[in-house]
Design a protein around this motif. Structure first.
Motif, PDB file in Angstrom:
ATOM      1  N   SER A 154       2.094 -14.062  13.851  1.00  9.28           N
ATOM      2  CA  SER A 154       0.994 -13.229  13.337  1.00  9.28           C
ATOM      3  C   SER A 154       0.344 -12.421  14.451  1.00  9.28           C
ATOM      4  O   SER A 154       0.060 -11.226  14.294  1.00  9.28           O
TER       5      SER A 154
ATOM      6  N   ILE B 140       3.928 -15.420   6.034  1.00 12.07           N
ATOM      7  CA  ILE B 140       2.941 -16.081   6.892  1.00 12.07           C
ATOM      8  C   ILE B 140       2.419 -17.318   6.165  1.00 12.07           C
ATOM      9  O   ILE B 140       2.057 -17.257   5.000  1.00 12.07           O
ATOM     10  N   THR B 141       2.400 -18.430   6.875  1.00 13.13           N
ATOM     11  CA  THR B 141       1.974 -19.685   6.248  1.00 13.13           C
ATOM     12  C   THR B 141       0.591 -20.134   6.715  1.00 13.13           C
ATOM     13  O   THR B 141       0.004 -21.027   6.117  1.00 13.13           O
ATOM     14  N   THR B 142       0.083 -19.511   7.761  1.00 12.13           N
ATOM     15  CA  THR B 142      -1.162 -19.977   8.367  1.00 12.13           C
ATOM     16  C   THR B 142      -2.108 -18.824   8.638  1.00 12.13           C
ATOM     17  O   THR B 142      -1.736 -17.860   9.313  1.00 12.13           O
TER      18      THR B 142
ATOM     19  N   GLY C 141      -3.394 -12.959   8.981  1.00 12.54           N
ATOM     20  CA  GLY C 141      -2.568 -13.808   8.129  1.00 12.54           C
ATOM     21  C   GLY C 141      -2.902 -13.715   6.661  1.00 12.54           C
ATOM     22  O   GLY C 141      -2.111 -14.151   5.816  1.00 12.54           O
TER      23      GLY C 141
ATOM     24  N   SER D 280       3.667 -19.905  13.407  1.00 14.19           N
ATOM     25  CA  SER D 280       3.150 -18.863  12.511  1.00 14.19           C
ATOM     26  C   SER D 280       2.037 -18.071  13.179  1.00 14.19           C
ATOM     27  O   SER D 280       1.964 -16.837  13.053  1.00 14.19           O
TER      28      SER D 280
ATOM     29  N   LYS E  26      -5.204 -15.385  -0.341  1.00 21.61           N
ATOM     30  CA  LYS E  26      -4.035 -16.145   0.104  1.00 21.61           C
ATOM     31  C   LYS E  26      -3.355 -15.446   1.284  1.00 21.61           C
ATOM     32  O   LYS E  26      -3.818 -14.424   1.783  1.00 21.61           O
ATOM     33  N   THR E  27      -2.239 -16.031   1.739  1.00 21.25           N
ATOM     34  CA  THR E  27      -1.606 -15.528   2.953  1.00 21.25           C
ATOM     35  C   THR E  27      -0.642 -14.384   2.668  1.00 21.25           C
ATOM     36  O   THR E  27      -0.154 -14.233   1.546  1.00 21.25           O
TER      37      THR E  27
ATOM     38  N   ASN F 289      -8.062 -22.940  13.392  1.00 21.23           N
ATOM     39  CA  ASN F 289      -7.235 -24.145  13.229  1.00 21.23           C
ATOM     40  C   ASN F 289      -7.479 -25.151  14.369  1.00 21.23           C
ATOM     41  O   ASN F 289      -7.054 -24.925  15.503  1.00 21.23           O
TER      42      ASN F 289
ATOM     43  N   GLU G 126       4.718 -26.010  13.364  1.00 22.33           N
ATOM     44  CA  GLU G 126       5.019 -24.941  12.407  1.00 22.33           C
ATOM     45  C   GLU G 126       3.864 -23.944  12.312  1.00 22.33           C
ATOM     46  O   GLU G 126       4.082 -22.726  12.268  1.00 22.33           O
ATOM     47  N   GLN G 127       2.640 -24.459  12.284  1.00 23.39           N
ATOM     48  CA  GLN G 127       1.473 -23.579  12.223  1.00 23.39           C
ATOM     49  C   GLN G 127       1.324 -22.772  13.511  1.00 23.39           C
ATOM     50  O   GLN G 127       0.992 -21.585  13.474  1.00 23.39           O
TER      51      GLN G 127
END
Length: 334
Positions: free
Chosen positions: A190, A146-148, A301, A186, A141-142, A176, A182-183
Motif C-alpha cells: 500500500s 488490499i487486506t489491511t 488501503g 499489505s 471497506k478495503t 495497526n 501478512e498485514q
C-alpha cells in the motif's frame, strides 16, 4: 511548504467533493472558508446549519455557498439508513439500529462517500481514530487487492542526504498495533503504491528490523522476513527488501557492508516499521530531533479516501488534509 503547494495545485485541477462530519467545530469552519477561497474542494459540512452559520459569523469567516447538511433532516437519510441496513444486517443490525447509527455524522458522512455523494471524508479534530476507522471498515471497506487499512506519515527532513532529498514515507505509525506478516506485507505494498501514485516517487521500500539479512535471530525478525517474502511474491515489480536495520536502509556505506546485493539498502525512501510502537516512536524522534515536518497520519488501503486528523490539529492542518484527500480521490479507479 513546497510539497503542499503541489497538492493544492493538483486539488484545484480536478475539484472533488469532500465531506467534513465535524461541521460545527471551529477549526473545521475556519478551514472550510480557506478551502472555499482557494478552490481546493467542494465541501459539505455536517451539522446544524444555524449553529454553523452563527459560528462562522462570530469567527468572521466566509462560508457562503458551502453546503450544510443536518443528517437527521436530510432527504437522503432514509436511503442511507436502508443501504446501511443491507450492508450490516448479517452482522445483526436492525433497521432501528441503522437509523440511530446513520444519524451519527461519522456514519452519515461515510455513507455519502460509499454512495458517491461525496468523494472523500476528513475527520478527527474531535473524534478518535477509532471513530473514523469503524464506519470506514464497515462501509467503505478495503481497496481491491488490499487486506489491511494502514496509515503513513510524510516526513520532510531538512538538509538531509537520505531518502528522496530528505523526503520519506513512514508506515504504519497510527493504525495497526502489532501487524502479522501478512498485514505487514499489505502495508508495504500500500505504501509503495501511495509513494508512486500520490507523491510521484520511485519507491524503494525497506522492511525495518533490528537485524540485517540474518545478523540476528528472533521471532520478531522472522515476522519481518516473512512479510518481505510475501510482499515480493505478491508484487515482484516493486523494490521491497528486508530485513534491514535503519542504517543499512539509509546509508550507502553501511549498506555496502551489511547488504551489498540489495537494490533497496542505502537508498530507501519508504520505511515500513514492524509494529506501531516503533513506528510511532520513530516518526516522533525524527520530527523532534531532526526538526522534520511530519504530515499525517494519512489513511491508505480504503476503497475510497477517508482521512483522520490529530485532535490537536490546526485549521491549516485540516486544509492540507482536505487537499491530500481530494488528490487521493482523483486517483480512485472507477
Amino acid at each position: 511548504m513546497e510539497l503542499m503547494k503541489k497538492f493544492w495545485e493538483k486539488a484545484k485541477a480536478d475539484v472533488k467533493k469532500i465531506v467534513l462530519p465535524e461541521g460545527e467545530e471551529e477549526r473545521n469552519i475556519i478551514a472550510s472558508a480557506i478551502v472555499k477561497k482557494e478552490g481546493l474542494a467542494e465541501l459539505i459540512l455536517l451539522g446544524n446549519a444555524e449553529k454553523i452559520k452563527s459560528k462562522a459569523k462570530e469567527l468572521n469567516v466566509d462560508i457562503e455557498g458551502i453546503q450544510i447538511i443536518d443528517p437527521a433532516f436530510s432527504q437522503k437519510f432514509s436511503t442511507y439508513t436502508k443501504e446501511f441496513y443491507e450492508l450490516r444486517k448479517n452482522k445483526g443490525i436492525t433497521m432501528e439500529k441503522s437509523e440511530k447509527m446513520v444519524k451519527d455524522p461519522m456514519y452519515f458522512g461515510t455513507m455519502m462517500v460509499k454512495l458517491g455523494d461525496a468523494d472523500g471524508l476528513v475527520s478527527g479534530a474531535i473524534h478518535t481514530t477509532g471513530d473514523l476507522l469503524r464506519p470506514g471498515l464497515q462501509v467503505i471497506k478495503t481497496a481491491p487487492g488490499i487486506t489491511t487499512v494502514s496509515s503513513f506519515f510524510v516526513m520532510l527532513v531538512p538538509d538531509c542526504e537520505y531518502g528522496s532529498n530528505g523526503m520519506f514515507l513512514f508506515s504504519d505509525c497510527a493504525v495497526n498495533p502489532n501487524p502479522t506478516a501478512e498485514q505487514l506485507a499489505s502495508i508495504a505494498i500500500s505504501t509503495a503504491e501511495t509513494a508512486k501514485n500520490l507523491f510521484d516517487m520511485d519507491p524503494k521500500v525497506a522492511m525495518l528490523s533490528f537485524s540485517t539479512k540474518g545478523s540476528a535471530e528472533h521471532e520478531f525478525v522472522d515476522k519481518v522476513r516473512r512479510a518481505t517474502e510475501i510482499a515480493k511474491e505478491l508484487r515482484p515489480d516493486l523494490q521491497i527488501d528486508g530485513e534491514l536495520q535503519l542504517d543499512a536502509a539509509l546509508v550507502k556505506k553501511v549498506a555496502a557492508q551489511k547488504a551489498p546485493e540489495s537494490s533497496v539498502a542505502g537508498l530507501a525512501n519508504v520505511l515500513i516499521f514492524p509494529d506501531l510502537q516503533s513506528g510511532n516512536i520513530g516518526y516522533k524522534l525524527v520530527q523532534r530531533l531532526a526538526k522534520a515536518e511530519a504530515i499525517g497520519p494519512i489513511c491508505q488501503g480504503f476503497a475510497k479516501p477517508i482521512n483522520d486528523l490529530s485532535r490537536g490539529c490546526s485549521a491549516e492542518d485540516i486544509v492540507n488534509v482536505v487537499a491530500i484527500t481530494a488528490v487521493q480521490a482523483q486517483n480512485i479507479i472507477k
